[in-house]
Design an enzyme around this catalytic site. Structure first.
Site, mmCIF file in Angstrom:
data_model
loop_
_atom_site.group_PDB
_atom_site.id
_atom_site.type_symbol
_atom_site.label_atom_id
_atom_site.label_comp_id
_atom_site.label_asym_id
_atom_site.label_seq_id
_atom_site.Cartn_x
_atom_site.Cartn_y
_atom_site.Cartn_z
ATOM 1 N N ARG A 30 27.372 49.736 -45.066
ATOM 2 C CA ARG A 30 27.780 48.462 -45.668
ATOM 3 C C ARG A 30 29.294 48.280 -45.606
ATOM 4 O O ARG A 30 29.785 47.178 -45.364
ATOM 5 C CB ARG A 30 27.289 48.383 -47.124
ATOM 6 C CG ARG A 30 25.818 48.042 -47.229
ATOM 7 C CD ARG A 30 25.228 48.465 -48.555
ATOM 8 N NE ARG A 30 25.845 47.792 -49.677
ATOM 9 C CZ ARG A 30 25.874 48.283 -50.914
ATOM 10 N NH1 ARG A 30 25.335 49.452 -51.185
ATOM 11 N NH2 ARG A 30 26.449 47.593 -51.876
ATOM 12 N N LYS A 65 32.267 42.404 -57.507
ATOM 13 C CA LYS A 65 31.945 40.970 -57.396
ATOM 14 C C LYS A 65 30.936 40.534 -58.449
ATOM 15 O O LYS A 65 31.120 39.516 -59.103
ATOM 16 C CB LYS A 65 31.353 40.638 -56.017
ATOM 17 C CG LYS A 65 32.295 40.778 -54.860
ATOM 18 C CD LYS A 65 31.696 40.180 -53.591
ATOM 19 C CE LYS A 65 30.408 40.830 -53.159
ATOM 20 N NZ LYS A 65 30.557 42.200 -52.632
ATOM 21 N N ARG A 94 20.058 51.218 -56.643
ATOM 22 C CA ARG A 94 19.603 50.466 -55.466
ATOM 23 C C ARG A 94 19.451 51.399 -54.262
ATOM 24 O O ARG A 94 20.269 52.279 -54.067
ATOM 25 C CB ARG A 94 20.618 49.364 -55.139
ATOM 26 C CG ARG A 94 20.529 48.210 -56.093
ATOM 27 C CD ARG A 94 21.647 47.217 -55.985
ATOM 28 N NE ARG A 94 22.282 47.120 -54.682
ATOM 29 C CZ ARG A 94 23.321 46.329 -54.428
ATOM 30 N NH1 ARG A 94 23.811 45.570 -55.389
ATOM 31 N NH2 ARG A 94 23.854 46.285 -53.247
ATOM 32 N N ARG A 137 29.344 35.852 -45.791
ATOM 33 C CA ARG A 137 29.725 37.206 -45.413
ATOM 34 C C ARG A 137 30.075 37.316 -43.935
ATOM 35 O O ARG A 137 30.464 38.387 -43.483
ATOM 36 C CB ARG A 137 28.543 38.121 -45.664
ATOM 37 C CG ARG A 137 28.640 39.020 -46.878
ATOM 38 C CD ARG A 137 27.404 39.893 -46.794
ATOM 39 N NE ARG A 137 27.378 41.008 -47.677
ATOM 40 C CZ ARG A 137 27.011 40.955 -48.946
ATOM 41 N NH1 ARG A 137 26.726 39.817 -49.504
ATOM 42 N NH2 ARG A 137 26.938 42.069 -49.649
ATOM 43 N N ARG A 177 26.550 53.870 -59.977
ATOM 44 C CA ARG A 177 26.112 52.515 -60.308
ATOM 45 C C ARG A 177 24.622 52.406 -60.606
ATOM 46 O O ARG A 177 23.789 52.917 -59.880
ATOM 47 C CB ARG A 177 26.454 51.594 -59.140
ATOM 48 C CG ARG A 177 26.055 50.162 -59.393
ATOM 49 C CD ARG A 177 26.849 49.242 -58.582
ATOM 50 N NE ARG A 177 26.376 49.228 -57.207
ATOM 51 C CZ ARG A 177 26.731 48.296 -56.342
ATOM 52 N NH1 ARG A 177 27.564 47.342 -56.704
ATOM 53 N NH2 ARG A 177 26.279 48.345 -55.119
HETATM 54 P P1 ATP Z 1 27.735 44.474 -54.549
HETATM 55 O O1 ATP Z 1 26.451 43.978 -55.160
HETATM 56 O O2 ATP Z 1 28.232 45.680 -55.193
HETATM 57 O O3 ATP Z 1 28.761 43.410 -54.438
HETATM 58 P P2 ATP Z 1 27.002 44.168 -51.911
HETATM 59 O O4 ATP Z 1 27.947 43.047 -51.824
HETATM 60 O O5 ATP Z 1 26.875 45.023 -50.700
HETATM 61 O O6 ATP Z 1 27.376 45.032 -53.102
HETATM 62 P P3 ATP Z 1 24.841 42.337 -52.437
HETATM 63 O O7 ATP Z 1 25.784 41.204 -52.393
HETATM 64 O O8 ATP Z 1 23.997 42.460 -53.630
HETATM 65 O O9 ATP Z 1 25.525 43.746 -52.276
HETATM 66 O O10 ATP Z 1 23.953 42.279 -51.109
HETATM 67 C C1 ATP Z 1 22.977 43.250 -50.863
HETATM 68 C C2 ATP Z 1 22.390 43.084 -49.492
HETATM 69 O O11 ATP Z 1 21.814 41.781 -49.360
HETATM 70 C C3 ATP Z 1 23.387 43.175 -48.332
HETATM 71 O O12 ATP Z 1 23.651 44.504 -47.964
HETATM 72 C C4 ATP Z 1 22.622 42.398 -47.260
HETATM 73 O O13 ATP Z 1 21.584 43.164 -46.717
HETATM 74 C C5 ATP Z 1 22.000 41.267 -48.057
HETATM 75 N N1 ATP Z 1 22.888 40.082 -48.135
HETATM 76 C C6 ATP Z 1 23.422 39.541 -49.255
HETATM 77 N N2 ATP Z 1 24.189 38.484 -48.973
HETATM 78 C C7 ATP Z 1 24.160 38.344 -47.628
HETATM 79 C C8 ATP Z 1 24.784 37.458 -46.721
HETATM 80 N N3 ATP Z 1 25.609 36.494 -47.144
HETATM 81 N N4 ATP Z 1 24.538 37.622 -45.405
HETATM 82 C C9 ATP Z 1 23.717 38.584 -44.960
HETATM 83 N N5 ATP Z 1 23.103 39.470 -45.754
HETATM 84 C C10 ATP Z 1 23.315 39.365 -47.088
HETATM 85 MG MG MG Z 2 26.496 41.840 -55.543
#
Ligand code: ATP
Ligand code: MG
Length: 217
Positions: A171, A20, A160, A93, A127
């Site tokens: 996750r 993403k 991370r 999410r 990563r």
């Molecule tokens: P990637 O960065 O590879 O897409 P990811 O989607 O798990 O992985 P991030 O989107 O960076 O990682 O989110 C990291 C963390 O931030 C999540 O695991 C959560 O704890 C928090 N977070 C981010 N967005 C949300 C959301 N929309 N609702 C709840 N928690 C969130």
């Molecule tokens: Mg991300």
């Protein structure tokens, strides 16, 4: 929150580490949208030690979702400050987040990155991220020019805490339960576009083909 004429509102869906962040960075660069990444913005608060950052830190470290009430208010405030076109990455999410967003800021289209789960688990191990910008590298297929350093700034890359194997499994489990149903939510609204592949380089040309038409470039 009003919409400027011609402004585009879009979002990217996909499992953790489905690419993403990487796809979003390429999209915003090529099509001049603003990148609004919930994870990056939350990590920024943690890094700079704000009150909000201390409230959410434990959730991120353990790979759990930040509670809906906290994250919805935070992200809608962030979006209200963005002028012009934007691309959301990492939000919504959960069903509640998607419903609240749709009520206040209906999006034009949702891009879903469909990447096999075994590929994702493997990928997270390699990563490295540049925290200030959110740029993501992978030592296996998208290595930085200098090991451990960001290509653009030369600053340090880090792994991370939530990329530790236990947190990754957590996750992925949360993704399956809470976020995967959103694919159906946007599909029913008729605005879902799905792109399938094992790497960003496989997915990217499909995204470009779609956006060139959609955004008429
Ligand atoms: P990637 O960065 O590879 O897409 P990811 O989607 O798990 O992985 P991030 O989107 O960076 O990682 O989110 C990291 C963390 O931030 C999540 O695991 C959560 O704890 C928090 N977070 C981010 N967005 C949300 C959301 N929309 N609702 C709840 N928690 C969130
Ligand atoms: Mg991300």
């Amino acid at each position: 929150m009003s919409r400027a004429a011609g402004a585009v509102r879009a979002l990217v869906l996909g499992a953790p580490a489905s690419g993403k962040g990487t796809v979003s960075s390429r999209i915003v660069r090529k099509y001049q949208l603003q990148h609004v990444a919930s994870g990056d913005r939350l990590r920024h608060h943690i890094m700079t030690g704000t009150k909000f950052g201390t409230q959410v830190k434990a959730y991120l470290d353990e790979g759990k979702l930040v509670p809906d009430d906290l994250v919805i208010k935070f992200m809608l405030d962030e979006l209200a400050r963005v002028e012009g076109s934007w691309l959301l990455d990492g939000f919504p999410r959960t069903a509640v987040q998607a419903e609240q967003l749709w009520k206040l800021q209906p999006v034009d289209f949702a891009i879903n990155l469909n990447v096999p789960f075994d590929v994702i688990v493997d990928r997270v191990k390699g990563r490295w991220v540049h925290l200030p910008s959110g740029r993501v590298y992978n030592i296996d297929f998208n290595a930085p020019k200098v090991p451990g350093k960001d290509d653009e700034t030369g600053e340090d890359l880090v792994q991370r805490p939530d990329d530790k194997p236990e947190a990754v499994m957590k996750r992925l489990q949360i993704y399956k339960e809470m976020t995967e149903p959103l694919i159906d939510f946007y599909n029913k609204l008729g605005i879902l576009e799905e792109f399938k592949g094992s790497t960003t380089d496989e997915i990217w040309p499909q995204v470009v083909q779609f956006l060139d038409v959609k955004l008429k470039q």
